[in-house]
Design a protein around this motif. Structure first.
Motif, short mmCIF file in Angstrom:
data_model
loop_
_atom_site.label_atom_id
_atom_site.label_comp_id
_atom_site.label_asym_id
_atom_site.label_seq_id
_atom_site.Cartn_x
_atom_site.Cartn_y
_atom_site.Cartn_z
N PRO A 1 0.80 -1.23 0.00
CA PRO A 1 0.00 0.00 0.00
C PRO A 1 0.83 1.28 0.00
N GLN A 2 1.97 1.28 0.71
CA GLN A 2 2.79 2.48 0.83
C GLN A 2 4.07 2.44 -0.01
N ILE A 3 4.29 1.33 -0.72
CA ILE A 3 5.51 1.19 -1.51
C ILE A 3 5.20 0.54 -2.85
N ASP A 4 5.48 1.27 -3.92
CA ASP A 4 5.40 0.72 -5.27
C ASP A 4 6.85 0.52 -5.73
N GLY A 5 7.31 -0.72 -5.66
CA GLY A 5 8.71 -1.00 -5.97
C GLY A 5 9.10 -0.65 -7.39
N ILE A 6 8.19 -0.87 -8.35
CA ILE A 6 8.47 -0.53 -9.74
C ILE A 6 8.69 0.97 -9.88
#
Length: 202
Positions: free
Chosen positions: A109-114
């Motif tokens: 929810p708080q981290i979009d790795g891409i």
């Protein structure tokens, strides 16, 4: 770094050319010099030895702290500098402190790795990225490869997996990721710091 300073480094890295160097006078010189000094300070604080820094981006606080405090990093010439819980915190840490290696969760929810990997590939030419996730996502792995992500590790990670990843990362960092472009940019900064910039750039 200011937006103008970020634009300078982004242009050098993403366009793979030095055509923007003559525009250096339009940039925020203090922000650029700050970027260079932060890189130098990281080495000085480690007593002159090359210890590479790690940033861990994991929305699970306890998981992040667990990996932050493991002793495997030091055995391979790394130091875990910080563990953050959001993508925004990761970006703020990179702007302020930099990092040589980022271990990031993928779809949280708080981290979009891409998206974080894309930001890093554009703005931080010498920072490596590893996807460090609870789940396996082959599509994300494919996208990550395009962005220069060097490994995909599924948690919980064993010592063998981490060791292999760290060995590969250290080898690439020792060689110098984006070598000539980063060196070219830093040579300009050294000239500015010494007050001896050439007419070609100033």
């Amino acid at each position: 770094m200011s937006r103008l300073a970020e634009w300078f480094f982004t242009s050098i890295v993403t366009l793979q050319c030095d055509c923007f160097l003559p525009r250096l006078t339009k940039l925020d010189r203090n922000a650029i010099l700050c970027y260079y000094k932060q890189r130098q300070l990281r080495i000085k604080l480690r007593g002159g030895s090359v210890m590479y820094s790690i940033l861990i981006a994991d929305d699970d606080y306890y998981q992040g702290m667990r990996y932050l405090n493991t002793d495997i990093w030091n055995r391979f010439g790394f130091e875990a500098d910080a563990a953050v819980q959001t993508e925004k915190q990761a970006e703020e840490h990179l702007k302020k402190n930099g990092a040589d290696l980022v271990l990031t969760e993928l779809n949280r929810p708080q981290i979009d790795g891409i998206r974080l990997a894309e930001t890093i590939s554009h703005l931080y030419c010498d920072t490596l990225v590893v996807f460090f996730s609870r789940s396996t996502d082959f599509e994300a792995a494919r996208k990550g490869m395009r962005l220069g992500v060097i490994d995909y590790i599924t948690k919980p990670a064993g010592e063998k997996e981490l060791s292999q990843m760290l060995l590969a990362a250290k080898k690439r960092l020792d060689i110098g990721k984006g070598g000539s472009l980063c060196e070219q940019a830093e040579n300009v900064l050294k000239s500015l710091e010494n007050g001896s910039g050439s007419r070609a750039y100033l």
